[in-house]
Design a protein around this motif. Structure first.
Motif, short mmCIF file in Angstrom:
data_model
loop_
_atom_site.label_atom_id
_atom_site.label_comp_id
_atom_site.label_asym_id
_atom_site.label_seq_id
_atom_site.Cartn_x
_atom_site.Cartn_y
_atom_site.Cartn_z
N PRO A 204 40.58 45.73 69.91
CA PRO A 204 41.64 44.35 69.55
C PRO A 204 40.95 43.28 68.46
CG PRO A 204 41.96 45.10 71.62
CD PRO A 204 40.62 45.55 71.42
N GLU A 205 39.42 42.91 69.17
CA GLU A 205 38.97 41.67 68.24
C GLU A 205 38.90 42.37 67.32
OE1 GLU A 205 38.11 42.16 71.92
OE2 GLU A 205 40.16 41.17 72.57
N ILE A 206 37.91 43.27 67.07
CA ILE A 206 36.99 43.63 66.06
C ILE A 206 37.76 44.33 64.75
CG2 ILE A 206 34.42 45.04 64.98
CD1 ILE A 206 34.42 43.21 67.35
N GLY A 207 38.13 45.39 65.17
CA GLY A 207 38.82 46.34 63.80
C GLY A 207 39.24 46.94 64.20
N ASN A 208 39.24 48.35 63.42
CA ASN A 208 39.78 49.72 64.01
C ASN A 208 39.29 50.48 62.84
OD1 ASN A 208 41.79 50.64 61.90
ND2 ASN A 208 42.85 49.27 62.33
N VAL A 209 39.26 52.36 63.62
CA VAL A 209 38.19 53.11 62.53
C VAL A 209 39.69 54.21 62.91
CG1 VAL A 209 36.89 53.63 64.64
CG2 VAL A 209 36.01 54.51 62.46
N GLN A 210 39.30 55.35 61.40
CA GLN A 210 39.68 56.13 61.80
C GLN A 210 39.75 57.77 61.09
OE1 GLN A 210 43.93 55.73 60.69
NE2 GLN A 210 43.66 58.11 59.08
N GLU A 211 38.99 58.61 61.36
CA GLU A 211 37.69 59.92 60.46
C GLU A 211 38.76 60.94 60.56
OE1 GLU A 211 33.84 59.28 61.04
OE2 GLU A 211 33.35 60.83 60.17
N GLU A 212 39.06 61.79 59.60
CA GLU A 212 39.20 63.02 59.87
C GLU A 212 38.38 64.12 60.34
OE1 GLU A 212 41.87 64.57 56.45
OE2 GLU A 212 41.34 66.44 57.25
N LEU B 287 31.82 52.74 68.35
CA LEU B 287 31.44 51.74 68.29
C LEU B 287 32.52 50.38 68.25
CD1 LEU B 287 29.38 51.54 64.04
CD2 LEU B 287 28.76 51.10 66.85
N LEU B 288 33.70 50.62 68.50
CA LEU B 288 34.55 49.65 68.44
C LEU B 288 35.25 50.47 70.17
CD1 LEU B 288 36.46 49.22 65.22
CD2 LEU B 288 34.45 48.45 65.52
N ALA C 29 35.33 60.41 55.40
CA ALA C 29 35.99 60.25 55.45
C ALA C 29 36.72 59.07 56.23
CB ALA C 29 36.26 61.81 56.67
N ALA C 30 35.31 58.83 56.77
CA ALA C 30 35.33 57.33 57.67
C ALA C 30 35.66 56.25 57.35
CB ALA C 30 33.63 57.30 58.25
N GLU C 31 36.74 55.83 57.93
CA GLU C 31 36.61 54.36 57.68
C GLU C 31 37.18 53.69 58.92
OE1 GLU C 31 41.10 54.55 56.07
OE2 GLU C 31 40.95 52.42 54.33
N PHE C 32 36.65 52.32 58.19
CA PHE C 32 36.89 51.00 59.17
C PHE C 32 37.49 50.08 58.75
CE2 PHE C 32 33.93 51.79 63.26
CZ PHE C 32 33.27 53.69 62.03
N ILE C 33 38.79 49.33 59.28
CA ILE C 33 39.50 48.36 59.18
C ILE C 33 38.30 47.05 60.48
CG2 ILE C 33 41.40 46.84 58.43
CD1 ILE C 33 41.50 49.32 56.91
N VAL C 34 37.79 46.10 59.44
CA VAL C 34 37.34 45.54 60.10
C VAL C 34 37.69 43.68 60.24
CG1 VAL C 34 35.94 46.15 61.59
CG2 VAL C 34 35.45 45.07 59.08
N ASN C 35 38.35 42.63 60.81
CA ASN C 35 38.75 41.65 60.90
C ASN C 35 37.29 40.09 60.05
OD1 ASN C 35 41.16 42.56 62.42
ND2 ASN C 35 40.54 42.03 64.04
N GLU D 84 34.07 48.35 72.29
CA GLU D 84 33.76 46.29 72.94
C GLU D 84 35.25 46.57 73.52
OE1 GLU D 84 31.70 44.07 71.60
OE2 GLU D 84 30.73 45.72 71.42
N ARG E 277 -0.98 51.49 91.26
CA ARG E 277 -0.93 50.74 89.83
C ARG E 277 -2.18 49.95 89.57
NH1 ARG E 277 0.89 45.04 88.08
NH2 ARG E 277 0.86 44.94 90.62
N LYS F 265 25.69 53.80 60.81
CA LYS F 265 26.17 54.85 61.26
C LYS F 265 27.08 55.82 60.26
CE LYS F 265 25.33 54.02 65.99
NZ LYS F 265 25.21 54.09 67.53
N ASP G 59 30.45 58.95 67.69
CA ASP G 59 29.47 57.66 67.54
C ASP G 59 30.12 56.30 66.77
OD1 ASP G 59 27.31 57.34 68.53
OD2 ASP G 59 25.55 57.47 66.76
N ARG G 60 30.22 57.11 65.64
CA ARG G 60 31.27 55.87 64.90
C ARG G 60 31.85 55.36 65.37
NH1 ARG G 60 29.27 59.35 60.63
NH2 ARG G 60 30.74 60.92 60.48
#
Lengths: 376, 376
Positions: A304-312, A278-279, B109-115, A282, A79, B87, A274-275
């Motif tokens: 449940p706490e933060i929210g949700n995401v969806q993507e085509e 993110l949720l 195409a990405a859609e987040f719904i957050v609290n 958690e 070292r 992101k 990746d997107r």
């Protein structure tokens, strides 16, 4: 022992052997680097319980500007030694072993006197069986390691799964790793392989090995000994212990019939995963859901706490039955990263059966498997 | 509230207010960033117990590509929100507040719904006294902070020493910090200062402040309130609490008569101190020894386990009595770093009295003090 040498050349060698040196070892001399100077050049050695690395710098290497005044050997605390060499003021450094294993390290006006250890007490490395089983380009081996090493298990409960299984037979080299949730298998053709082998190399050793290579265009030869493997390049010997035990038969895990297939560009799919993750990261369960229906592929993630995401998702092609399947997005990310930016086809059987990922280019024998998560 | 905005512009604002947002706060709404949209533009706010930051992005900013469909306000979890925005797939993002403080974040195409949380519940920032006490270039303030902030105390046992003491009087601004082992004092002349002040600003606030500035050529105005200070630039309000109590009188600590002086180039001395401290860091007492005698300056460092180092230093000039003095090399390194690469004169009285460091350029009113370590 007395030598004057270019600092950068020396630091380069030190950095390589240092990969094998741990400050946590219970054998004090192994916290040191062994320096052995002959008329031919300088050999450095570092070692721990799992790997040993030896590098050789020839006196003929011009960049090294080596001036050998007296041959000999010494062991120095790795070292500090590296830190000292790195911070010296001039482009060259002189090392001289004095009485009582003390070593003078001088460069310009700076003079360090450090305590060394007798090189006679340094453990011997395994004796090498010079029979080469295999010789392949460094670039090919490094790629193989990157394509499979990430899938090993980090759990010591099944030690054999912490390694990568290499099987050389019928002029092909197969590398497989699995942590029982996902699997990665890569097969390459070899023209001039001699003796077949079947070994399991610790994943950590492979990681250090791939970082230790300096020139990816040169060849590396692989020799198998009793319970060791030696990777040898023009100026490095890299020894690793092998894992003992029988690696599970992974061939039977890989499905061959499917009900749905979808082809993605890796970069586009990675970004969407990746997107979605993110949720999911958690949530209690780190899962995302993929839905295939009506020629649409939609990814869902939620917490449940933060929210949700969806993507085509943008895909290249799709065939087969509609499907809803949930999986750990991190396994998917790692798998995609191992492919690099190509097109991959993902093949499904059902929401509860593992799915496969393969390059669309059928010349590449590379398959990955991910076990889905049951959500009900 | 509904807005479409360029992601990079928005991320830039978010990054600034996020400096004030801690996930460890006991007031849940303060883990969020407040977003307030008016017809003039977008105001973001972040706050913790010590500092609050408010940024404003004008609807006229062309890069921001702002499209305001409906004004309003909301508070969103800062940590995720930033990650999500970062992101997203497209160059712009649309934020829309829906029922129950839910917010839709869409991009491609990405859609987040957050609290979100009701912006009405976000604490009010201090009311600003518009009387500006001082206006100086950001560049000057940042330099002042770098030149002194490192010398604050990290010990909460004397809270007042965890701040930098700023005194504005007689058209000069003095900044002083000390942890009682070393001291750094910088004085600059100001032509147009109005109301004098005497305040102690927490070192951590100053650190965040200097990172929050975006344009070092613009001006920052400083206003003092009851127990707060406001630093204001064209698009940022940065509030910090002030430390209460009386800062010790540091003027009397600075010696004026000396017995030995030596002048060094900062870069050369720093490198040598760095080498000497390699071994001293390992010893129980982290000290190095400087010896001045016979027109030679020699630095010594040692660690009983590892070894020792000595180096004859290259200096610019030397005068006065011979001396041997020991000190903490880290204090010396920090002091030298604060000067930048100039020539400094170090003045000594005796091995047990603090010594000073000053630029050889007497136009620069900058003095540092280091207390030596007694070795016998």
């Amino acid at each position: 022992m007395k030598i004057t040498i270019n600092r950068n050349s020396f630091l380069n060698e030190l950095a390589t052997v240092q990969r094998a040196i741990s400050s946590k070892t219970t054998i004090p001399i192994l916290t040191g680097v062994k320096i052995n100077l002959t008329d031919e050049g300088l050999t450095l050695t570092g070692s721990n319980a799992d790997i040993s690395i030896e590098t050789f710098l020839s006196v003929k290497d011009e960049k090294a500007q080596m001036l050998i005044e007296e041959t000999g050997a010494i062991v120095l605390q790795a070292r500090f030694f590296n830190e000292i060499i790195r911070k010296l003021p001039e482009p060259t450094v002189t090392l001289e072993v004095m009485d009582n294993n003390q070593v003078a390290i001088t460069s310009g006006a700076a003079e360090f006197i450090v305590n060394g250890l007798d090189a006679e007490n340094y453990p011997h490395l395994p004796v090498v069986d010079e029979k080469k089983q295999l010789e392949i380009p460094v670039r090919v081996l490094t790629k193989l390691i990157n394509e499979t090493g990430f899938a090993i298990s980090s759990q010591e409960s099944r030690p054999i799964l912490t390694g990568v299984h290499f099987v050389l037979e019928n002029q092909t080299l197969k590398a497989v790793a699995t942590d029982s949730h996902r699997l990665s298998q890569r097969v390459i053709n070899l023209e001039n392989s001699n003796n077949d082998f079947d070994i399991v190399v610790p994943g950590k050793s492979l990681q250090e090995l791939s970082k230790s290579f300096q020139d990816e265009e040169e060849m590396v030869s692989i020799s198998i000994m009793e319970n060791q493997v030696l990777f040898k390049t023009s100026n490095m010997y890299f020894y690793s212990r092998l894992l003992e035990g029988k690696y599970p038969d992974t061939n039977r895990l890989i499905p061959t019939e499917f009900t749905s297939e979808i082809t993605f560009n890796v970069a586009k799919l990675s970004a969407a995963i990746d997107r979605a993750s993110l949720l999911s990261h958690e949530g209690r369960n780190n899962i995302v859901k993929l839905s295939l229906a009506d020629n649409k592929a939609i990814i869902f993630g939620n917490s449940p706490e933060i929210g949700n995401v969806q993507e085509e998702l943008t895909y290249e092609s799709i065939t087969g039955e509609p499907l809803e399947i949930s999986f750990n997005p991190d396994y998917m990310k790692h798998a995609l990263k191992a492919f690099g930016n190509i097109d991959v086809v993902i093949k499904f059987i059902s929401p509860i059966r593992p799915f496969t990922l393969e390059p669309t280019d059928s010349d590449i024998s590379f398959i990955q498997l991910i076990t889905p998560v049951r959500t009900n």
